[in-house]
Design an enzyme around this catalytic site. Structure first.
Site, PDB file in Angstrom:
ATOM      1  N   TYR A 145       7.376  44.075 -13.680  1.00  0.00           N
ATOM      2  CA  TYR A 145       7.449  43.016 -14.316  1.00  0.00           C
ATOM      3  C   TYR A 145       5.525  42.870 -15.175  1.00  0.00           C
ATOM      4  O   TYR A 145       5.197  43.054 -16.116  1.00  0.00           O
ATOM      5  CB  TYR A 145       6.933  41.205 -13.535  1.00  0.00           C
ATOM      6  CG  TYR A 145       6.964  40.193 -14.302  1.00  0.00           C
ATOM      7  CD1 TYR A 145       8.155  39.997 -14.943  1.00  0.00           C
ATOM      8  CD2 TYR A 145       5.773  39.905 -13.943  1.00  0.00           C
ATOM      9  CE1 TYR A 145       7.765  38.325 -15.852  1.00  0.00           C
ATOM     10  CE2 TYR A 145       5.724  38.899 -15.215  1.00  0.00           C
ATOM     11  CZ  TYR A 145       6.416  37.912 -15.296  1.00  0.00           C
ATOM     12  OH  TYR A 145       6.454  36.400 -15.798  1.00  0.00           O
ATOM     13  N   LYS A 149       4.990  43.303 -18.842  1.00  0.00           N
ATOM     14  CA  LYS A 149       4.225  42.580 -20.021  1.00  0.00           C
ATOM     15  C   LYS A 149       3.174  42.896 -20.472  1.00  0.00           C
ATOM     16  O   LYS A 149       2.630  42.308 -21.261  1.00  0.00           O
ATOM     17  CB  LYS A 149       3.923  41.059 -18.487  1.00  0.00           C
ATOM     18  CG  LYS A 149       4.920  40.266 -18.241  1.00  0.00           C
ATOM     19  CD  LYS A 149       5.493  39.710 -19.621  1.00  0.00           C
ATOM     20  CE  LYS A 149       6.259  38.814 -19.042  1.00  0.00           C
ATOM     21  NZ  LYS A 149       7.330  38.187 -20.215  1.00  0.00           N
TER      22      LYS A 149
END
Length: 185
Positions: A145, A149
């Site tokens: 993640y 991002k």
């Protein structure tokens, strides 16, 4: 706010808050989400919000959401909020890449559809990519993640440079930890 906005991942959590605020500010909002919300929208917003059920990584479904938005008014914005949360470590590089790819693809498809529509209409528009504080400060156990991002923030900067001359704004908002049902779980 006049016009229509597409919000990916808008059926719950932060996305639901984004959708509600945009609709309260006068926008017609098309929610692009793999599921329709099980919770009803507030009565005063009925008619301002509609849902397209499907994956925001599917170009045809994203185009359908853009079509629905344009049918309601000028497409003025697109919020890439959808995300995939699945912890994985470097002991499973294939799974890490699967999660990173899924998250980046959500933003790439949304940017592509929105920017092409803005350019074709000769319109100024805005794309907002929802990022995370984890792009700068990783949290243990969230390697894919945080990596995704960071890539979304790079995509945002590059798209802003490429399409700023067309009058298209591309920005990222890096959220911190927000108490949602998913966060609580």
């Amino acid at each position: 706010m006049e016009g229509a906005v597409v919000v990916t991942g808008g059926s719950g959590g932060v996305g639901r808050g984004i959708v509600t605020r945009l609709a309260e500010d006068g926008a017609h909002v098309v929610v692009l989400d793999p599921t329709s919300s099980s919770e009803a929208w507030p009565a005063h917003l009925v008619g301002r919000i509609e849902t397209v059920v499907g994956s925001a990584t599917d170009v045809a479904i994203a185009e359908s959401a853009a079509d629905r938005a344009e049918a309601a008014g000028s497409l003025v914005g697109w919020v890439n909020n959808a995300a995939v949360f699945d912890d994985a470590g470097l002991d499973d590089p294939a799974h890490v890449m699967e999660v990173v790819t899924a998250n980046v693809e959500l933003a790439v498809v949304g940017c592509s559809v929105a920017i092409r529509r803005f350019v074709e209409a000769g319109a100024h528009g805005s794309v907002v990519n929802v990022s995370s504080h984890q792009a700068q400060r990783a949290v243990r156990g969230a390697l894919p993640y945080a990596t995704a991002k960071a890539a979304v923030e790079g995509l945002t900067r590059a798209a802003a440079v490429d399409h700023g001359p067309d009058g298209i704004r591309v920005n990222a908002v890096a959220l911190g930890s927000i108490h949602t049902a998913r966060y609580a779980a």
